[in-house]
Scaffold this motif. Structure first.
Motif, PDB file in Angstrom:
ATOM      1  N   VAL A 270       0.759  -1.111   0.194  1.00 45.68           N
ATOM      2  CA  VAL A 270      -0.165  -0.058   0.081  1.00 45.68           C
ATOM      3  C   VAL A 270       0.919   1.144  -0.117  1.00 45.68           C
ATOM      4  O   VAL A 270       2.033   1.117   0.436  1.00 45.68           O
ATOM      5  CB  VAL A 270      -0.956   0.095   1.241  1.00 45.68           C
ATOM      6  CG1 VAL A 270      -2.090  -0.904   0.794  1.00 45.68           C
ATOM      7  CG2 VAL A 270      -0.257  -0.313   2.400  1.00 45.68           C
ATOM      8  N   GLU A 271       0.282   2.447  -0.673  1.00 47.80           N
ATOM      9  CA  GLU A 271       0.942   3.561  -0.656  1.00 47.80           C
ATOM     10  C   GLU A 271       0.593   4.421   0.292  1.00 47.80           C
ATOM     11  O   GLU A 271      -0.047   5.354  -0.039  1.00 47.80           O
ATOM     12  CB  GLU A 271       0.845   4.191  -2.087  1.00 47.80           C
ATOM     13  CG  GLU A 271       1.292   3.461  -3.211  1.00 47.80           C
ATOM     14  CD  GLU A 271       2.900   3.119  -3.177  1.00 47.80           C
ATOM     15  OE1 GLU A 271       3.659   4.145  -2.698  1.00 47.80           O
ATOM     16  OE2 GLU A 271       3.302   1.989  -3.527  1.00 47.80           O
ATOM     17  N   ARG A 272       0.834   4.271   2.011  1.00 46.69           N
ATOM     18  CA  ARG A 272       0.320   5.121   2.937  1.00 46.69           C
ATOM     19  C   ARG A 272       1.324   4.669   4.133  1.00 46.69           C
ATOM     20  O   ARG A 272       2.207   3.736   3.962  1.00 46.69           O
ATOM     21  CB  ARG A 272      -1.201   4.611   3.230  1.00 46.69           C
ATOM     22  CG  ARG A 272      -1.509   3.201   3.552  1.00 46.69           C
ATOM     23  CD  ARG A 272      -2.710   3.080   4.259  1.00 46.69           C
ATOM     24  NE  ARG A 272      -3.258   1.741   4.328  1.00 46.69           N
ATOM     25  CZ  ARG A 272      -2.472   1.030   5.291  1.00 46.69           C
ATOM     26  NH1 ARG A 272      -1.709   1.427   6.309  1.00 46.69           N
ATOM     27  NH2 ARG A 272      -2.949  -0.271   5.677  1.00 46.69           N
ATOM     28  N   ALA A 273       1.046   5.399   4.945  1.00 48.07           N
ATOM     29  CA  ALA A 273       1.821   5.211   6.124  1.00 48.07           C
ATOM     30  C   ALA A 273       1.415   4.060   7.067  1.00 48.07           C
ATOM     31  O   ALA A 273       0.234   3.662   6.878  1.00 48.07           O
ATOM     32  CB  ALA A 273       1.658   6.309   7.142  1.00 48.07           C
TER      33      ALA A 273
ATOM     34  N   ARG B 272       0.106   1.263   9.668  1.00 49.27           N
ATOM     35  CA  ARG B 272      -0.531   1.358  10.851  1.00 49.27           C
ATOM     36  C   ARG B 272      -0.433   0.048  11.531  1.00 49.27           C
ATOM     37  O   ARG B 272       0.160  -0.962  11.095  1.00 49.27           O
ATOM     38  CB  ARG B 272      -2.147   1.173  10.428  1.00 49.27           C
ATOM     39  CG  ARG B 272      -2.584   2.546   9.567  1.00 49.27           C
ATOM     40  CD  ARG B 272      -4.186   2.185   9.202  1.00 49.27           C
ATOM     41  NE  ARG B 272      -4.577   3.047   8.326  1.00 49.27           N
ATOM     42  CZ  ARG B 272      -5.378   2.621   7.040  1.00 49.27           C
ATOM     43  NH1 ARG B 272      -5.767   1.539   7.189  1.00 49.27           N
ATOM     44  NH2 ARG B 272      -5.558   3.541   6.240  1.00 49.27           N
TER      45      ARG B 272
ATOM     46  N   SER C  43       6.149   5.707   6.318  1.00 55.78           N
ATOM     47  CA  SER C  43       5.878   5.340   5.036  1.00 55.78           C
ATOM     48  C   SER C  43       7.064   4.758   4.275  1.00 55.78           C
ATOM     49  O   SER C  43       7.950   4.884   4.913  1.00 55.78           O
ATOM     50  CB  SER C  43       5.333   6.465   3.954  1.00 55.78           C
ATOM     51  OG  SER C  43       3.999   6.965   4.526  1.00 55.78           O
TER      52      SER C  43
END
Length: 450
Positions: free
Chosen positions: A155-158, A160, A207
Motif C-alpha cells: 500500500v502507498e500509505r503510512a 498502521r 511510509s
C-alpha cells in the motif's frame, strides 16, 4: 536367614534381618571373583589371583563390603516374600552389626501398600459442566482459519498497527556498531512486539522510504543492559487482506463446498473436544471423591521419589529450551520452596490415585493381555520416535517394563471406575459414557490425521 517385621505406620515397615556368616559364603566367593578380575598383580593372570593375595593387596574389609552389598538385596527380597509385604519404592538400609566371621545384622525400612477399603463405586456421583457451544466460539475458529489464508498487499500509505513492513535495522552504542545488531530486509508485523522494545511505537505513521531512530535497552550480547540508538528504515508497507467469508473461502480453506458446511464441521469438532473435557473432568472429580472416601494415606518415601522424578523432568525440559530453573522461578515469581510444595501436593495426589487403582485392579483381578501390553509399547515408541522393539529392549534394560505393565493395568481399573459411577451435567442430564468415549476416539483420530 531370620527376619522380623515391625509396622511403623500404615504405609511403612521396618524389616530386621539376620544372615549367618555361612550364608554369606556365595556372596563372598563372588566378591573375590569380581575383585580378582579387576586387579593387576604381577606374577598372576588376571582373574586368577588367590584370596590371600587379594586380602593383602586390596584388604579383607573391601571384599567383605562387596559381599555384604551383594547379599543385602536378595535377603530383603526373601524377607519380603516370607512376610508377604507389598513393598513400594526403594528400601533404606542400615547395617546394625557385622564382623568378619559373625552374622550380618541389618534393618531395611520400606514403604508398603496400605490396606484400603474401597467404597461402592455405584454410589459415586459426579457433575460436569453442561455442554454449550457459543456462536462466538465458531466465529473465533473461522477467524483464525481466515487469518491463515490472508494475503499481503503493498500500500502507498503510512504504516498502521496490523500492517506488515520490510525493515532495515542498525544498532549502535556510543557511536560503536553493536555486533549482530544490524539486519536488512526483515519482515515485521507492526504492533506484534516481536522485535526490539520501542520499535512498534515509532513504526506507526512511517511510509515506504522513511527512516528514523529510537532508543532501546539491549537484552543480550556484550552490551546487555546498555541503551542503544537504533536507526530504522522502512522499505515497504503491506496490509493484510482477509478473504471474503463465503462459499469460495470454504472451498479454499477446507474440503467443504459451503460456508455453512464448514461451520457445521467446526461446531462438531468443538463439541467433540468439549465432550473430551467432560470425560477428563468426570475422571478427576470421581478419583478425588473415591480417594477421600477411602481415606488413602500417601507413603512418604514414594512421594519423595516421585517429587525428585518430577523436578528432574522439569529441569530437563527447561534445559531443552535453553532455560534454567532459576530463570523459570523468576519469570513465575515463585521460590523453589513454593515449587517443591506444589510438586509434593501433585505427587501425593498422584500416588494416592495409583494406590487406589492398584487396589481396585487386585480386587477385580484385572489382567493385561500381551496384545494390550504390546499396543501400549507401540504407542509409547511412536511418541518417543523409536522402533517398538528398540523401545521395548530399552525398557527391559532399564527395568521399567514392569512400570508400563502397571500403567496399563491401572488404565483398565480406571475404565471400570468410569463404567460404574454416575455422571450428570450441571443441568441434571445423565451423561452417556459411550458417546463421550466415541467423541474421545474421534478426537484422537482427528489429531493423528493432522
Amino acid at each position: 536367614m531370620k527376619s522380623t517385621v515391625e509396622t511403623l505406620s500404615p504405609t511403612r515397615v521396618r524389616l530386621a534381618i539376620e544372615v549367618p556368616f555361612v550364608e554369606l559364603e556365595p556372596s563372598l566367593k563372588k566378591a573375590y571373583r569380581e575383585i580378582a578380575s579387576q586387579v593387576n598383580v604381577p606374577g598372576f593372570r588376571r582373574g586368577k589371583v588367590p584370596a590371600a593375595v587379594i586380602d593383602q593387596r586390596v584388604g579383607r574389609g573391601a571384599v567383605l563390603n562387596e559381599a555384604v552389598q551383594d547379599a543385602i538385596p536378595e535377603n530383603i527380597l526373601a524377607a519380603v516374600r516370607e512376610h508377604d509385604v507389598k513393598t513400594l519404592g526403594r528400601p533404606e538400609v542400615e547395617i546394625t552389626e557385622f564382623n568378619d566371621g559373625d552374622s550380618l545384622k541389618f534393618t531395611a525400612e520400606v514403604d508398603v501398600r496400605p490396606e484400603i477399603t474401597l467404597p461402592d463405586l455405584s454410589t459415586i456421583e459426579v457433575t460436569v459442566d453442561e455442554l454449550q457451544i457459543d456462536e462466538d466460539e465458531i466465529d473465533t475458529q473461522v477467524g483464525s482459519l481466515r487469518e491463515r489464508f490472508a494475503t499481503l498487499k503493498t500500500v502507498e500509505r503510512a504504516a498502521r498497527e496490523g500492517d506488515y513492513v520490510q525493515l532495515d535495522l542498525a544498532a549502535t552504542v556510543d557511536g560503536a556498531e553493536v555486533p549482530g545488531g544490524s539486519a536488512t530486509n526483515i519482515s515485521h508485523e507492526v504492533g506484534s512486539k516481536q522485535l526490539l522494545p520501542g520499535l512498534d511505537e515509532v513504526l506507526v505513521g512511517l511510509s515506504a522510504g522513511d527512516a528514523t531512530t529510537f532508543q532501546t535497552q539491549l537484552v543480550g550480547g556484550d552490551f546487555a543492559g546498555r541503551d542503544a540508538d537504533v536507526s530504522v528504515t522502512v522499505r515497504t508497507v503491506k496490509e493484510k487482506e482477509l478473504p471474503a467469508l463465503d462459499d469460495d473461502f470454504a472451498q479454499l480453506a477446507s474440503e467443504f463446498d459451503t460456508l455453512d458446511e464448514l461451520r457445521g464441521d467446526i461446531r462438531e469438532r468443538v463439541s467433540r473436544s468439549k465432550k473430551v473435557e467432560q470425560i477428563y473432568a468426570a475422571r478427576d472429580r470421581a478419583l478425588e471423591q473415591i480417594v477421600a472416601a477411602a481415606d488413602i494415606p500417601a507413603p512418604e518415601g514414594v512421594v519423595r521419589e516421585e517429587v525428585e522424578h518430577r523436578k528432574q523432568a522439569m529441569v530437563d525440559q527447561l534445559e531443552r529450551i535453553g532455560a534454567s530453573l532459576e530463570e523459570y522461578l523468576s519469570s513465575e515469581e515463585k521460590t523453589e520452596e513454593q515449587i517443591d510444595t506444589e510438586l509434593t501436593e501433585a505427587a501425593t495426589e498422584g500416588v494416592k490415585v495409583q494406590l487406589l487403582l492398584d487396589t481396585l485392579a487386585d480386587a477385580e483381578q484385572v489382567q493385561v493381555s500381551d496384545d494390550e501390553f504390546g499396543h501400549e509399547i507401540v504407542h509409547r515408541a511412536q511418541r518417543a520416535g523409536m522402533a517398538p522393539q528398540q523401545y521395548y529392549d530399552q525398557l527391559v534394560r532399564s527395568g521399567a517394563a514392569g512400570a508400563v505393565y502397571g500403567d496399563v493395568r491401572r488404565g483398565k481399573a480406571l475404565a471400570m471406575v468410569m463404567e460404574r459411577i454416575t455422571i450428570t451435567d450441571s443441568a441434571g442430564n445423565p451423561i452417556n459414557l459411550d458417546e463421550l468415549r466415541a467423541a474421545s476416539d474421534e478426537e484422537h483420530d482427528h489429531q493423528h490425521e493432522h
